[in-house]
Design an enzyme around this catalytic site. Structure first.
Site, PDB file in Angstrom:
ATOM      1  N   HIS A  21       0.826  -0.982   0.198  1.00 58.79           N
ATOM      2  CA  HIS A  21      -0.284  -0.171   0.055  1.00 58.79           C
ATOM      3  C   HIS A  21       0.843   1.630   0.300  1.00 58.79           C
ATOM      4  CE1 HIS A  21       1.282   0.555   4.054  1.00 58.79           C
ATOM      5  NE2 HIS A  21       0.644  -1.043   4.877  1.00 58.79           N
ATOM      6  N   HIS A  24       3.879   1.399   2.737  1.00 59.22           N
ATOM      7  CA  HIS A  24       4.871   0.881   2.172  1.00 59.22           C
ATOM      8  C   HIS A  24       5.630   1.499   0.874  1.00 59.22           C
ATOM      9  CE1 HIS A  24       3.050  -2.629   2.950  1.00 59.22           C
ATOM     10  NE2 HIS A  24       3.396  -2.895   3.689  1.00 59.22           N
ATOM     11  N   CYS A 130       0.668 -12.634  18.967  1.00 58.28           N
ATOM     12  CA  CYS A 130       0.223 -12.059  17.162  1.00 58.28           C
ATOM     13  C   CYS A 130       0.367 -12.940  16.584  1.00 58.28           C
ATOM     14  CB  CYS A 130      -0.047 -10.505  17.229  1.00 58.28           C
ATOM     15  SG  CYS A 130      -1.026 -10.305  16.105  1.00 58.28           S
ATOM     16  N   CYS A 133       1.016  -9.954  13.716  1.00 57.72           N
ATOM     17  CA  CYS A 133       2.504  -9.326  14.164  1.00 57.72           C
ATOM     18  C   CYS A 133       3.478 -10.269  13.917  1.00 57.72           C
ATOM     19  CB  CYS A 133       2.574  -8.939  15.493  1.00 57.72           C
ATOM     20  SG  CYS A 133       0.929  -7.097  15.842  1.00 57.72           S
ATOM     21  N   CYS A 155      -4.840  -8.099  19.623  1.00 57.15           N
ATOM     22  CA  CYS A 155      -3.679  -7.565  19.782  1.00 57.15           C
ATOM     23  C   CYS A 155      -4.450  -5.953  19.423  1.00 57.15           C
ATOM     24  CB  CYS A 155      -3.174  -7.260  18.460  1.00 57.15           C
ATOM     25  SG  CYS A 155      -1.700  -6.395  17.643  1.00 57.15           S
ATOM     26  N   HIS A 158      -3.528  -5.845  15.578  1.00 54.09           N
ATOM     27  CA  HIS A 158      -4.903  -5.540  14.599  1.00 54.09           C
ATOM     28  C   HIS A 158      -6.319  -5.776  14.806  1.00 54.09           C
ATOM     29  CE1 HIS A 158      -0.884  -6.995  12.836  1.00 54.09           C
ATOM     30  NE2 HIS A 158      -1.818  -6.611  11.827  1.00 54.09           N
ATOM     31  N   LYS A 305      -4.189   4.990  10.979  1.00 53.86           N
ATOM     32  CA  LYS A 305      -3.216   4.240  10.014  1.00 53.86           C
ATOM     33  C   LYS A 305      -3.370   3.049   9.027  1.00 53.86           C
ATOM     34  CE  LYS A 305       0.637   1.272  10.868  1.00 53.86           C
ATOM     35  NZ  LYS A 305       0.984   0.009  10.986  1.00 53.86           N
ATOM     36  N   LYS A 308      -4.707  -2.948   5.595  1.00 55.06           N
ATOM     37  CA  LYS A 308      -5.820  -3.572   4.087  1.00 55.06           C
ATOM     38  C   LYS A 308      -7.268  -4.373   5.154  1.00 55.06           C
ATOM     39  CE  LYS A 308      -4.146  -3.187   0.583  1.00 55.06           C
ATOM     40  NZ  LYS A 308      -4.363  -2.387  -1.683  1.00 55.06           N
TER      41      LYS A 308
END
Length: 525
Positions: A21, A24, A130, A133, A155, A158, A305, A308
């Site tokens: 995305h 990155h 997790c 992660c 988490c 997530h 933040k 996806k």
């Protein structure tokens, strides 16, 4: 930094479990711009990026898709991660994959060294893990679940339930490095930047460090420990080692000595791995710590933040297909203070594209070339006697070039672009004030007209050089239109720290027609 010195810089090693995305892409173009700047300044530059391909998450994704883990990561890297570099015009020197033999073999060399030195021991471990992660979660990132996950621990990143793992693991004696790390942060205040990131790391380490589990024994998708092949190395510590295995650690001592240590640019969510665990591992192995770790902020979309799983991820190609890669690079590197969080919106991108690129830089280039073609038959005129107004432009160009180089040294690409943009604004104002179209009507003003247009052309020469690390495509077109290659050589060969020196574009250079650098875009997404 002194010209010719080694400048080795890395992106984080990306986890290719999903498609890239714009977050990155932001990191990649920032590191690429820093590398291009240093490379064009004559520094011995090396840029590394790559993918982190082991771990439980990858194993499960492969199983869900009915393929082997290696087949799965090969597909992800070839279809999504290699193309990202082309989409964003990233000129990396190397791309490492943690499934490559050069990495796996030398990771084992490194850990055998730590084991032999007494920094690794066997023990029992129980903790909440997790998979998203790939991390045993600290208390600060464990929250109570709500809705369907009520009554469970989830988490904080997530929002998915954590798994309680009980395993026999091997541990790295991270706790022994608290004092050495605090001394590092004290004696090298720029080791972690920006200051907010440094303060966070110092606070974390000051509270005490626990030994780190560095192996897993419940699955086999990873690098086996050389002394106990029933364990694979924990994916995070395996991944960190890419920074040394890529430049010859364990296999090419000459290359390693030439390149290492590196600067690491990372997202702030993985700061502790890079600023705490990684330097401690290097200290244990008797290697130099990195030159520095720079943590940039998050890209926020709609205040969140990017993720996806939360459908806030935007593919870089969605932007580049409309605006082009140069506009992508310019927007993210100039609109966000590097090191802080920044918000993305299509409206802001579109407005900045129109105002700063199309109407600002692009229009300056187009009308300067067009006036040289119209009034001097396409030949860059000689300058006559300089007035105070002309000299002010020359001083501003020198100041902007020096300021931009200083900003890049501080990893503040946004400030560097702001410095360079003072030239764009000043030259547009200079054209308005001097009215070359009016001067052209008076033969007695012929020398003055030549001075004005030479000043504009030479200013564009400086802009092309200074902006080439940020916008390589449009500056290459401008360089071609200025006809500069014949007298000065290739754009990428221009010494960047000399860009502010006035008078480099030879009078008599023949310009070429220039299509709009940033065409108008009628409709955006």
């Amino acid at each position: 930094m002194p010209a010719g010195e080694s400048f080795y810089i890395t992106t984080p090693i990306y986890y290719p479990s999903d498609v890239p995305h714009i977050g990155h892409g932001y990191t990649s173009v920032a590191v690429d711009t820093l590398a291009r700047w240093h490379r064009q300044s004559g520094d011995d530059t090396w840029m590394l990026t790559g993918t982190d391909e082991h771990g439980q998450k990858m194993l499960r994704a492969a199983a869900a898709n009915g393929v082997t883990p290696q087949e799965w990561v090969d597909k992800l890297v070839s279809e999504s991660w290699f193309p990202l570099l082309t989409t964003l015009d990233v000129a990396n020197d190397d791309f490492i994959r943690t499934t490559q033999e050069r990495h796996e073999t030398n990771v084992q060399v490194f850990f055998q060294k730590l084991y032999d030195a007494g920094y690794i021991y066997a023990g029992e471990y129980e903790a909440l893990y997790c998979v998203g992660c790939e991390e045993f979660k600290p208390e600060s990132e464990i929250v109570d679940g709500t809705g369907p996950f009520e009554g469970l621990k989830v988490c904080a990143i997530h929002s998915k339930p954590l798994e309680l793992l009980q395993e026999k693991n091997y541990f790295f004696k991270l706790s022994e490095f608290q004092d050495r790390l605090l001394e590092l942060y004290k004696t090298e205040p720029d080791f972690v930047r920006p200051d907010s990131a440094r303060n966070e790391v110092v606070s974390f380490v000051s509270q005490g460090l626990k030994d780190l589990s560095i192996s897993r024994s419940t699955f086999d998708w990873g690098i086996p420990l050389p002394w106990d092949t029933s364990h694979v190395i924990y994916v995070w510590v395996d991944a960190l080692l890419n920074y040394v295995t890529a430049v010859g650690y364990g296999s090419d001592e000459t290359a390693f000595e030439r390149r290492w240590p590196a600067y690491h640019v990372v997202g702030k969510d993985i700061l502790r791995f890079h600023a705490v665990i990684w330097p401690a591992m290097l200290m244990a192995a008797g290697l130099e710590v990195p030159k520095g770790v720079f943590a940039h902020g998050w890209l926020l979309v709609g205040g969140e933040k990017m993720s996806k799983s939360k459908l806030t991820g935007i593919a870089p190609s969605e932007i580049t297909d409309v605006f082009g890669s140069d506009a992508y690079r310019f927007y993210f590197l100039s609109a966000i203070a590097f090191g802080q969080d920044g918000s993305f919106s299509w409206e802001d991108l579109s407005a900045r594209y129109q105002a700063e690129l199309a109407n600002g830089f692009g229009n300056l280039a187009s009308r300067t070339i067009a006036m040289i073609e119209r009034y001097f038959d396409g030949v860059v005129p000689s300058a006559g006697e300089y007035t105070a107004q002309d000299l002010a432009i020359q001083q501003l160009v020198a100041k902007a070039a020096a300021g931009a180089d200083s900003a890049v040294e501080r990893f503040r690409i946004d400030e560097a672009i702001a410095d360079v943009w003072t030239i764009v604004d000043a030259l547009n104002g200079y054209i308005t004030e001097n009215e070359p179209w009016a001067l052209a009507k008076d033969e007695e003003q012929r020398e003055r007209l030549g001075t004005v247009l030479y000043t504009c052309a030479e200013g564009l020469r400086a802009l092309a050089v200074l902006l080439s690390p940020v916008m390589p495509q449009s500056t290459a077109k401008l360089w071609g239109a200025l006809g500069a290659e014949g007298g000065l050589g290739a754009l990428t060969a221009q010494p960047l720290r000399d860009a502010g020196r006035w008078g480099q574009l030879p009078a008599g250079t023949v310009v070429q027609a220039l299509a709009p650098l940033f065409p108008r875009i009628e409709a955006t997404a």
